[in-house]
Design a protein around this motif. Sequence first.
Motif, short mmCIF file in Angstrom:
data_model
loop_
_atom_site.label_atom_id
_atom_site.label_comp_id
_atom_site.label_asym_id
_atom_site.label_seq_id
_atom_site.Cartn_x
_atom_site.Cartn_y
_atom_site.Cartn_z
N ASN A 1 -7.62 -1.36 -3.64
CA ASN A 1 -6.76 -2.36 -3.54
C ASN A 1 -8.04 -3.51 -4.25
O ASN A 1 -8.92 -3.67 -3.94
CB ASN A 1 -6.34 -2.97 -2.31
CG ASN A 1 -7.39 -3.49 -1.38
OD1 ASN A 1 -8.09 -2.60 -0.58
ND2 ASN A 1 -7.41 -4.57 -0.87
N CYS A 7 -7.30 5.84 -3.74
CA CYS A 7 -6.43 4.61 -3.36
C CYS A 7 -7.40 3.30 -3.19
O CYS A 7 -8.56 3.60 -2.88
CB CYS A 7 -5.80 4.74 -1.90
SG CYS A 7 -4.38 6.03 -1.97
N ARG A 27 0.75 -1.25 0.00
CA ARG A 27 0.03 -0.10 -0.07
C ARG A 27 1.02 1.37 -0.08
O ARG A 27 1.98 1.29 0.84
CB ARG A 27 -0.86 -0.16 1.25
CG ARG A 27 -2.11 1.01 1.28
CD ARG A 27 -3.13 0.97 2.38
NE ARG A 27 -3.97 1.77 2.40
CZ ARG A 27 -4.13 3.04 2.98
NH1 ARG A 27 -3.03 3.52 3.41
NH2 ARG A 27 -5.10 3.77 2.63
N TYR A 67 -2.11 -3.38 -4.08
CA TYR A 67 -2.76 -1.99 -3.64
C TYR A 67 -2.59 -1.25 -4.85
O TYR A 67 -1.43 -1.35 -5.57
CB TYR A 67 -2.16 -1.46 -2.71
CG TYR A 67 -2.77 -2.21 -1.32
CD1 TYR A 67 -3.80 -1.60 -0.54
CD2 TYR A 67 -2.19 -3.42 -0.91
CE1 TYR A 67 -4.20 -2.19 0.60
CE2 TYR A 67 -2.73 -4.05 0.11
CZ TYR A 67 -3.58 -3.46 0.95
OH TYR A 67 -4.26 -4.00 2.14
#
Length: 313
Positions: A259, A257, A139, A264
């Motif tokens: 995933n 952002c 991430r 990610y």
Amino acid sequence: MAAFKHKGCIVTAVVIIVLIYLPGLSNGNHLERAALTELTELLAINQESGAPAPHLNLECVTEHCLAPSLACVENSNCRESINCAKDCMQAWDNDTTKQKLHIQNCTNICAFSYADEVYEKLMSCYTNYGCISFPPIPRMCLANDSIVPLKQLTIKNLAEQSWWVVKGLNEVYDCYPCQTIQFTQINSTLWDYIPQYEVYLRNGSLESITQHLPIPNQPPNSKNITFVYHDVGLKHSETWWLLNEADDKSWLAMYYCGNTLQWYYEGALVFARSRTLSDNFYQSISSTYKSVLGVDFSQFCSVYNSEDCPKRV
């Protein structure tokens, strides 16, 4: 891709290794035995390459996903998609980009080119039951609840009009040509998010994509937009931050952002009312990303939105 487009379609040839261990398969009919032979040879190639592979929980697959696994073996597109992605994954160690962007771009093209309903059912089963995990991509998200957007914006600001995507940060997911987005309110609790864009297939041709993704209404005073959707059988979790909007509503800047399993990703999009923006707008947009996130706007791509693109907005 923009934030929503086939991210993490990364199944390799080893995804199907489980079939070698399925009870009773070796005693199956001629087609099953032929498929087993083909997959065994494919697995041997992958092992020799040393490429990383997804991990499969064999007990989980045999209990929950036997039918879609066998269907994939018998489906040429499903096998080709896995074969294609396997070739991509062999370059894993050579891809030094922070989000394995070259790998993601390669596997993305595989999914666009070959994935079909059989493949989607296979991946949906594997992910829904937790039968598979991927080699991790860490991430790397620049935003959190402590960031301060320059304007307090909500999903309703996105729904006020249709938008062209004119700039993007993630070179895989944000830079597709001919990108538009729309938000339509279905009811008091749900929105229909409609991204449209064009993608390159493995043969070099372009294909137009339209998606309908449900997004729940966000809590009052929420600093972001959080939602979950499924794409090519994979479950995605994404968070968007709306950072700023022009006073005349000619553009809106956002960052995201997300995933899918252990992969990610991050990116940013600039939405505009027209296919392009004149240069005088970009000083304010650049300042937005620099002041809120510390992002250099020169890293963004310009999205191809010429008159050749379908007029959708």
